[in-house]
Design a protein around this motif. Structure first.
Motif, PDB file in Angstrom:
ATOM      1  N   LYS A 157     -13.458  -5.300  26.053  1.00  0.00           N
ATOM      2  CA  LYS A 157     -13.672  -5.295  24.528  1.00  0.00           C
ATOM      3  C   LYS A 157     -14.988  -5.012  23.850  1.00  0.00           C
ATOM      4  CE  LYS A 157      -9.463  -8.705  24.010  1.00  0.00           C
ATOM      5  NZ  LYS A 157      -8.709  -7.583  23.784  1.00  0.00           N
ATOM      6  N   ALA A 158     -15.623  -4.008  24.348  1.00  0.00           N
ATOM      7  CA  ALA A 158     -17.019  -3.732  24.259  1.00  0.00           C
ATOM      8  C   ALA A 158     -17.135  -2.825  22.817  1.00  0.00           C
ATOM      9  CB  ALA A 158     -17.435  -2.733  25.340  1.00  0.00           C
ATOM     10  N   GLY A 159     -16.039  -2.773  21.967  1.00  0.00           N
ATOM     11  CA  GLY A 159     -16.092  -2.166  20.640  1.00  0.00           C
ATOM     12  C   GLY A 159     -16.838  -0.807  20.867  1.00  0.00           C
ATOM     13  N   LYS A 160     -18.021  -0.535  19.986  1.00  0.00           N
ATOM     14  CA  LYS A 160     -18.512   0.942  19.727  1.00  0.00           C
ATOM     15  C   LYS A 160     -19.221   1.292  21.126  1.00  0.00           C
ATOM     16  CE  LYS A 160     -22.903  -0.928  18.405  1.00  0.00           C
ATOM     17  NZ  LYS A 160     -24.132  -1.005  17.097  1.00  0.00           N
ATOM     18  N   TRP A 161     -19.360   0.598  22.049  1.00  0.00           N
ATOM     19  CA  TRP A 161     -20.034   1.028  23.330  1.00  0.00           C
ATOM     20  C   TRP A 161     -19.021   1.612  24.161  1.00  0.00           C
ATOM     21  CZ3 TRP A 161     -24.681   1.556  25.719  1.00  0.00           C
ATOM     22  CH2 TRP A 161     -25.624   0.738  24.846  1.00  0.00           C
TER      23      TRP A 161
END
Length: 580
Positions: free
Chosen positions: A503-507
């Motif tokens: 769940k690293a989002g924009k990464w």
């Protein structure tokens, strides 16, 4: 361009991105935890799962991923000019290769040291896992073929390095016994290994291993070919044995000592080219199309990833990271040095290669700047780097040219051997995992087929057969094509892991975007290779283009499975991705 300027720019780039981009991946994406037990401790078996000192593991990982890749690729790609070659190395290294290597390693650590193809099967579908496993086995077949060809050529044309190489293997066995059975002090063992290594180089200079008189004369085709075939057979036997031994016996100590050879070579080479501060004689740019792949007119895009593999990025690294290194990681925080730092060291090595040829290539090949794009490939390559490196050491330190060439060749051959037996070991893993997915391998004929000696022998025999009548300049782009597609698929797998599990989002897009860019580029390059590149004989054509066709079909299937997996609800995804 000046040699000192180029090397200093590279050093600044790599230090800066290691301390910023690399640390961000460690802290925000992987969230490495030093208190989480690694598979090397939880699943210790004394054969494959063995915790290693971080420097030993860095040495193993780096030596295994490096091979001839960061040297051969740039030595060929400079036909387009040194500027496009170095830009691709730096761009690919920072934004694709290092990200790919680090995440493949750490994803595997979180899944009990399982392979990247096993993880793909886990988080996409069982079909994906089977297709990925088949794809990887064919990729490794071409890896073995290409590295058998490169190593056999090196040891044939530089017999001084042949003697040193054989002695080096015996020294590695001795070091493994001292460290793991006698349990000698680690630093004392290292000192003994390095002293013996220096002695091996000296003995090699005095007693070169020559099979056939005249084998080093490239115009004496009969003598060269006979010696080349002898080495084909010796290497085949070697990789069967080496890939089946416990890792502590040869793989870990050999790769650890290899790392010292490389560090030493990088250090003295880097200082020499900074110190001489010579202007490049090779052209910065020759044109969008140059004679490169199999000596054919080759467009820079999409074929550049086929030529510069390990120096910029390489799918083979994901197999090493998730195949052997993840099973030996002592602490999650060591992953950044091993996975991310290992890739950066490769990029720096490729920078040295570009510098050596950029400075001395025109003089060594006799190819003029005006003809560089069309004629360099016929006279340049590995030998040009070896000669350029030796010239740099001679001009700065006054070192004897023969000694400089022997060291450079040992440098390369030590790493090609490492990659060769690691590739064979990984091919064995892939073969065993594949049959394990479809049947019970504990009984009858399946037990024989998946035996470690049989599984190693199958890929070693076929790889050697492809190398028998083919040069590395033909096999290299074919291996690289499968290899780079593997990198894009491994990156897609990592992107799913990062987005849905971590769940690293924009990464997640820092992984997904390079994966898709690479997939499109290399898919186009493979189609170009199949239709445009003539091969020297029927066996090589069937073996090489057949493997590429299989890879192309599986590649499309894997990309489709990735698309389906990416669309799945996150809740369902996380549930399936719970570590085994």
């Amino acid at each position: 361009m000046n040699s000192a300027v180029l090397i200093l720019i590279a050093a600044v780039i790599y230090v800066f991105f290691y301390m910023t981009y690399g640390k961000a991946l460690q802290n925000k994406v992987v969230r490495a935890d030093p208190n989480r037990p690694t598979p090397a401790h939880r699943l210790y078996d004394g054969v494959d799962y063995v915790p290693a000192h971080p420097l030993v593991l860095y040495g193993h990982h780096f030596a295994s991923i490096a091979g001839a890749g960061p040297i051969v690729g740039p030595a060929l790609a400079i036909a387009w000019g040194w500027l496009p070659a170095i830009l691709w190395i730096w761009f690919g290294n920072v934004f694709i290769g290092a990200v790919h290597d680090y995440l493949a390693l750490m994803a595997s650590v979180r899944y009990d040291g399982k392979s990247i193809q096993w993880i793909a099967g886990k988080i996409m579908s069982k079909r994906t896992g089977v297709a990925f496993e088949i794809y990887i086995w064919f990729t490794l077949l071409l890896v073995v073929a290409a590295f058998v060809a490169v190593t056999a050529k090196l040891l044939t044309t530089t017999p001084q390095a042949a003697t040193a190489t054989i002695l080096f293997l015996l020294i590695a066995l001795l070091l493994g016994w001292l460290l793991y059975r006698v349990k000698i002090n680690f630093y004392l063992g290292t000192a003994i290994g390095l002293i013996l290594l220096a002695l091996a180089v000296w003995i090699g200079l005095k007693h070169p291993l020559i099979f056939v008189s005249g084998q080093t004369d490239v115009t004496n085709v009969a003598a060269y070919t006979t010696a080349y075939h002898y080495w084909n057979i010796i290497l085949m036997i070697y990789i069967i044995v080496a890939s089946s031994l416990p890792v502590w016996m040869l793989l870990q100590p050999r790769d650890y000592l290899n790392a010292y050879i490389l560090w030493f070579g990088l250090l003295i080479g880097g200082i020499a080219f900074i110190g001489i501060a010579k202007t490049f004689e090779a052209p910065a740019y020759t044109g969008f199309v140059a004679n490169v792949v199999a000596k054919q007119p080759s467009p820079f895009w999409p074929t550049i990833p086929l030529v510069i593999a390990c120096g910029a990025l390489s799918g083979f690294h994901s197999l090493v990271g998730s195949g052997t290194s993840s099973k030996q990681l002592d602490n999650e925080l060591h992953g950044l040095l091993v996975g991310y730092g290992g890739m950066f060291t490769e990029g720096f090595l490729s920078t040295i290669v570009i510098t050596a040829i950029g400075v001395y290539g025109v003089k060594l090949t006799g190819v003029s700047v005006a003809e560089w794009g069309s004629q360099y490939i016929f006279k340049g390559g590995l030998g040009t780097f070896i000669g350029g490196y030796a010239n740099g050491l001679h001009d700065f330190y006054g070192l004897d040219m023969d000694l400089g060439k022997t060291f450079a060749t040992l440098w390369i051959s030590a790493f090609t051997l490492t990659s060769l037996d690691t590739a064979t070991r990984l091919g064995r893993f892939a073969w065993q995992e594949l049959f394990g997915m479809i049947a019970d391998t504990g009984k009858g004929i399946m037990r024989v087929i998946t035996n470690k000696w049989v599984a190693s022998a199958i890929i070693a025999l076929l790889g050697t057969a492809l190398a028998w009548n083919s040069g590395y300049k033909v096999l290299w782009p074919a291996f690289a094509a499968m290899n780079q597609l593997l990198a894009s698929i491994a990156l897609m797998t990592s992107a799913l892991w990062v987005a849905k599990v971590q769940k690293a989002g924009k990464w997640s897009y820092a992984v997904l975007i390079p994966a898709l860019f690479l997939w499109v580029t290399v898919t186009a390059a493979i189609i170009w290779y199949i239709f445009e590149v003539p091969l020297p004989n029927l066996l090589t054509t069937i073996g090489t283009k057949g493997a590429l066709l299989v890879g192309l079909v599986l590649n499309v299937l894997l990309a489709y499975d990735f698309y389906l997996a990416w669309k799945r609800p996150a809740e369902e995804y996380v549930k399936e991705a719970t570590p085994a």
